[in-house]
Write a protein that holds these residues in place. Structure first.
Motif, PDB file in Angstrom:
ATOM      1  N   GLN A   1      -0.577 -23.888   2.746  1.00 21.00           N
ATOM      2  CA  GLN A   1       0.038 -23.900   1.540  1.00 21.00           C
ATOM      3  C   GLN A   1       0.034 -24.904   0.411  1.00 21.00           C
ATOM      4  O   GLN A   1       0.349 -25.121  -0.663  1.00 21.00           O
ATOM      5  CB  GLN A   1       1.475 -23.336   1.612  1.00 21.00           C
ATOM      6  N   LEU A   2      -0.860 -26.062   0.930  1.00 20.30           N
ATOM      7  CA  LEU A   2      -1.057 -26.959   0.134  1.00 20.30           C
ATOM      8  C   LEU A   2      -2.388 -26.812  -0.714  1.00 20.30           C
ATOM      9  O   LEU A   2      -3.293 -26.072  -0.351  1.00 20.30           O
ATOM     10  CB  LEU A   2      -1.504 -28.305   0.996  1.00 20.30           C
TER      11      LEU A   2
ATOM     12  N   ALA B   1      11.580 -12.277   0.314  1.00 18.34           N
ATOM     13  CA  ALA B   1      10.125 -11.838   0.267  1.00 18.34           C
ATOM     14  C   ALA B   1       9.118 -12.780  -0.485  1.00 18.34           C
ATOM     15  O   ALA B   1       7.659 -12.832   0.040  1.00 18.34           O
ATOM     16  CB  ALA B   1      10.156 -10.499  -0.444  1.00 18.34           C
ATOM     17  N   SER B   2       9.701 -13.558  -1.328  1.00 18.10           N
ATOM     18  CA  SER B   2       8.618 -14.524  -1.913  1.00 18.10           C
ATOM     19  C   SER B   2       8.069 -15.776  -0.951  1.00 18.10           C
ATOM     20  O   SER B   2       7.484 -16.571  -1.525  1.00 18.10           O
ATOM     21  CB  SER B   2       9.200 -14.944  -3.338  1.00 18.10           C
ATOM     22  N   LYS B   3       8.773 -15.986   0.346  1.00 18.26           N
ATOM     23  CA  LYS B   3       8.625 -17.280   0.999  1.00 18.26           C
ATOM     24  C   LYS B   3       7.070 -16.926   1.378  1.00 18.26           C
ATOM     25  O   LYS B   3       6.690 -16.128   2.012  1.00 18.26           O
ATOM     26  CB  LYS B   3       9.431 -17.135   2.190  1.00 18.26           C
ATOM     27  N   GLY B   4       6.241 -18.037   1.052  1.00 12.70           N
ATOM     28  CA  GLY B   4       4.857 -18.185   1.496  1.00 12.70           C
ATOM     29  C   GLY B   4       4.020 -17.286   0.767  1.00 12.70           C
ATOM     30  O   GLY B   4       2.829 -17.151   1.101  1.00 12.70           O
ATOM     31  N   ALA B   5       4.359 -16.499  -0.365  1.00 12.99           N
ATOM     32  CA  ALA B   5       3.633 -15.597  -0.984  1.00 12.99           C
ATOM     33  C   ALA B   5       3.200 -16.158  -2.440  1.00 12.99           C
ATOM     34  O   ALA B   5       3.676 -17.363  -2.598  1.00 12.99           O
ATOM     35  CB  ALA B   5       4.448 -14.261  -1.238  1.00 12.99           C
ATOM     36  N   ALA B   6       2.214 -15.703  -2.964  1.00 11.40           N
ATOM     37  CA  ALA B   6       1.787 -16.157  -4.311  1.00 11.40           C
ATOM     38  C   ALA B   6       2.832 -16.215  -5.260  1.00 11.40           C
ATOM     39  O   ALA B   6       3.500 -15.527  -5.450  1.00 11.40           O
ATOM     40  CB  ALA B   6       0.327 -15.373  -4.690  1.00 11.40           C
ATOM     41  N   SER B   7       2.863 -17.245  -6.310  1.00  9.28           N
ATOM     42  CA  SER B   7       3.744 -17.437  -7.150  1.00  9.28           C
ATOM     43  C   SER B   7       5.232 -17.399  -6.649  1.00  9.28           C
ATOM     44  O   SER B   7       6.054 -17.148  -7.378  1.00  9.28           O
ATOM     45  CB  SER B   7       3.666 -16.297  -8.132  1.00  9.28           C
ATOM     46  N   GLY B   8       5.229 -17.688  -5.170  1.00  7.66           N
ATOM     47  CA  GLY B   8       6.545 -17.558  -4.500  1.00  7.66           C
ATOM     48  C   GLY B   8       7.163 -18.993  -4.130  1.00  7.66           C
ATOM     49  O   GLY B   8       6.917 -20.038  -4.639  1.00  7.66           O
ATOM     50  N   ILE B   9       7.738 -19.284  -2.962  1.00 10.66           N
ATOM     51  CA  ILE B   9       8.513 -20.223  -2.549  1.00 10.66           C
ATOM     52  C   ILE B   9       7.688 -20.799  -1.272  1.00 10.66           C
ATOM     53  O   ILE B   9       7.438 -20.252  -0.419  1.00 10.66           O
ATOM     54  CB  ILE B   9       9.894 -20.045  -2.129  1.00 10.66           C
TER      55      ILE B   9
END
Length: 280
Positions: free
Chosen positions: A66-67, A45-53
């Protein structure tokens, strides 16, 4: 833990294992599986999300969205330094390039934003230094051209005294006076600009260059004598027969405007010449 207990159970006598201990071990293992499942779901769920991966695209590279902004950078153009110092964080950010295009190559500069909290001061910018530029543009046919320009494409019009310039190495302010000054620097003699004017008078004007001029005369397989419309300057005449350039003396001779060929062109052949018009 449960597996080790079960394996051990196969090696010991029945009724010697605590059922409560075995049940607890199984419950602990199931709880760990549930925890691992939750952790894996959280990671997905954290892929590409804020404070995620951060995620990779089909080419195995980071997605550009995402840069950080500093890694991308925008370019903003202003015409005055005051306009540059009036920029806001809504217009530029750290890493952006600001081009100060004043319209004058002597004052044109390029900056990089290094501290977006000091945009109203030069402390917020760092000037990017480039090799000193030469001529920014030159006119060709009334259109400004940039890049390399051959000497043949450069033309000056007007009197020498009208070609004004400013150079710290010269007292003179126009080409006419500068030529005199340059001559004096070379050999200590001051030459009148009339000498240069006389030399320029010997140049060949574009109007005197003649190309693809048809020779007049019968082309019937018999006639060998053809005429130029005007006399050619010495050693400038080139005669062509069906695209083949003829060799003087071996293939033809010239007397005034008369060209006598060794051979006789046949009907349908083309005979022409290139030359410089002789001075009147």
């Amino acid at each position: 833990m449960a597996r080790s207990l079960i394996n051990a159970a196969k090696q010991i006598a029945p009724e010697s294992i605590s059922l409560n201990l075995l049940a607890q071990s199984i419950q602990d293992s199931l709880a760990q599986v549930a925890t691992n499942k939750t952790n894996i779901e959280d990671i997905i769920a954290s892929k590409g999300a804020a404070s995620g991966i951060a995620t990779l695209d089909a080419g195995g590279k980071l997605n550009t969205n995402q840069l950080p902004a500093l890694a991308i950078g925008d370019t903003v153009t202003v015409t005055t330094e005051a306009a540059m110092l009036a920029l806001t964080t809504a217009e530029v950010k750290n890493g952006d390039v600001v081009v100060l295009n004043t319209g004058d190559i002597a004052t044109q500069k390029t900056y990089c934003v290094v501290d977006s909290t000091k945009l109203d001061s030069l402390d917020g910018y760092r000037q990017l230094l480039f090799p000193e530029q030469g001529v920014a543009a030159i006119m060709r046919g009334g259109v400004a051209q940039t890049g390399q320009v051959s000497l043949a494409e450069v033309a000056f019009t007007g009197a020498a005294a009208d070609l004004a310039f400013s150079n710290a190495g010269f007292i003179a302010t126009n080409v006419s006076a500068a030529l005199v000054e340059l001559k004096a620097a070379n050999d200590g003699l001051v030459e009148d600009i009339a000498d240069v004017t006389d030399a320029v008078a010997l140049k060949v004007s574009l109007a005197d260059l003649k190309f693809n001029v048809a020779l007049t005369g019968d082309i019937d397989g018999t006639n060998k004598v053809f005429a130029l419309p005007e006399a050619a300057a010495n050693d400038t005449l080139c005669v062509f027969w069906n695209g083949q350039m003829l060799k003087p003396t071996d293939d033809y001779s010239v007397s005034g405007t008369s060209v006598t060929m060794i051979g006789s062109p046949d009907a349908g052949d083309k005979v022409w010449a290139n030359y410089v018009k002789a001075a009147a």
